[in-house]
Design a protein around this motif. Structure first.
Motif, PDB file in Angstrom:
ATOM      1  N   THR A   1      36.847  43.136  42.391  1.00 10.85           N
ATOM      2  CA  THR A   1      37.936  43.480  43.306  1.00 10.85           C
ATOM      3  C   THR A   1      38.439  44.888  43.019  1.00 10.85           C
ATOM      4  O   THR A   1      38.913  45.573  43.909  1.00 10.85           O
ATOM      5  N   GLY A   2      38.386  45.309  41.781  1.00 13.71           N
ATOM      6  CA  GLY A   2      38.768  46.655  41.376  1.00 13.71           C
ATOM      7  C   GLY A   2      37.591  47.292  40.659  1.00 13.71           C
ATOM      8  O   GLY A   2      36.444  46.891  40.857  1.00 13.71           O
ATOM      9  N   PHE A   3      37.898  48.254  39.807  1.00 17.12           N
ATOM     10  CA  PHE A   3      36.802  48.913  39.096  1.00 17.12           C
ATOM     11  C   PHE A   3      36.093  47.952  38.148  1.00 17.12           C
ATOM     12  O   PHE A   3      34.862  47.905  38.106  1.00 17.12           O
ATOM     13  N   LEU A   4      36.858  47.165  37.383  1.00 17.14           N
ATOM     14  CA  LEU A   4      36.264  46.207  36.445  1.00 17.14           C
ATOM     15  C   LEU A   4      36.840  44.802  36.570  1.00 17.14           C
ATOM     16  O   LEU A   4      36.546  43.946  35.737  1.00 17.14           O
ATOM     17  N   THR A   5      37.633  44.529  37.582  1.00 16.27           N
ATOM     18  CA  THR A   5      38.246  43.214  37.762  1.00 16.27           C
ATOM     19  C   THR A   5      37.299  42.307  38.544  1.00 16.27           C
ATOM     20  O   THR A   5      36.996  42.579  39.702  1.00 16.27           O
ATOM     21  N   VAL A   6      36.833  41.243  37.892  1.00  9.00           N
ATOM     22  CA  VAL A   6      35.902  40.309  38.528  1.00  9.00           C
ATOM     23  C   VAL A   6      36.684  39.371  39.444  1.00  9.00           C
ATOM     24  O   VAL A   6      37.758  38.889  39.079  1.00  9.00           O
ATOM     25  N   ARG A   7      36.142  39.109  40.629  1.00 10.13           N
ATOM     26  CA  ARG A   7      36.774  38.181  41.575  1.00 10.13           C
ATOM     27  C   ARG A   7      36.846  36.781  40.976  1.00 10.13           C
ATOM     28  O   ARG A   7      35.989  36.405  40.195  1.00 10.13           O
TER      29      ARG A   7
END
Length: 133
Positions: A34-40
């Motif tokens: 969802t972001g640079f390193l944020t996993v959905r």
């Protein structure tokens, strides 16, 4: 009571590839981040739950190892054969190190999440992991 993880085998190579392309390791269609390193928490295409991942310190470790080997080898080679001034080393290797680090970190994290999914680690087997609770 033993959890039933199903009998279907998960292809590790395709899960690594899909994760490395920052796509869902199950279907390869939905975005993994969802972001640079944020996993959905869940794949938008197939609904696979992705919140189980435990990538932790592995992506930075592998990124540092790869970037360090490439940049150090190149810097030593340039110094050995050309001997440029120190300011030129800073101009060459600083941006290369930063660019490679930022460019590799996300695909490496995606591949690690894909590997965990393929190997049914940390609750990816269809049942909640009892050791993580």
């Amino acid at each position: 009571m033993q959890a039933d993880f199903g009998s279907e085998a998960r292809d590790t190579a395709s899960a690594l590839g899909r994760g490395g392309l920052c796509r869902c390791p199950n279907c390869g269609q939905g975005a993994l981040f969802t972001g640079f390193l944020t996993v959905r928490d869940r794949c938008e295409a197939c609904g696979e739950e992705l919140h189980h991942h435990r990538a932790d310190d592995a992506p930075p470790y592998f990124t540092i190892s790869i970037v360090g080997h490439v940049v150090l080898t190149a810097a030593l080679g340039v110094e050995t054969f050309y001997g440029p001034p120190l300011w030129l080393h800073a101009v060459l290797w600083g941006p290369l190190t930063l660019g490679m680090s930022l460019g590799l970190l996300r695909p490496i994290k995606g591949a690690i999440v894909g590997l965990q999914w393929a190997w049914r680690m940390h609750g990816f087997g269809g049942a909640e992991a009892t050791a993580d609770a």
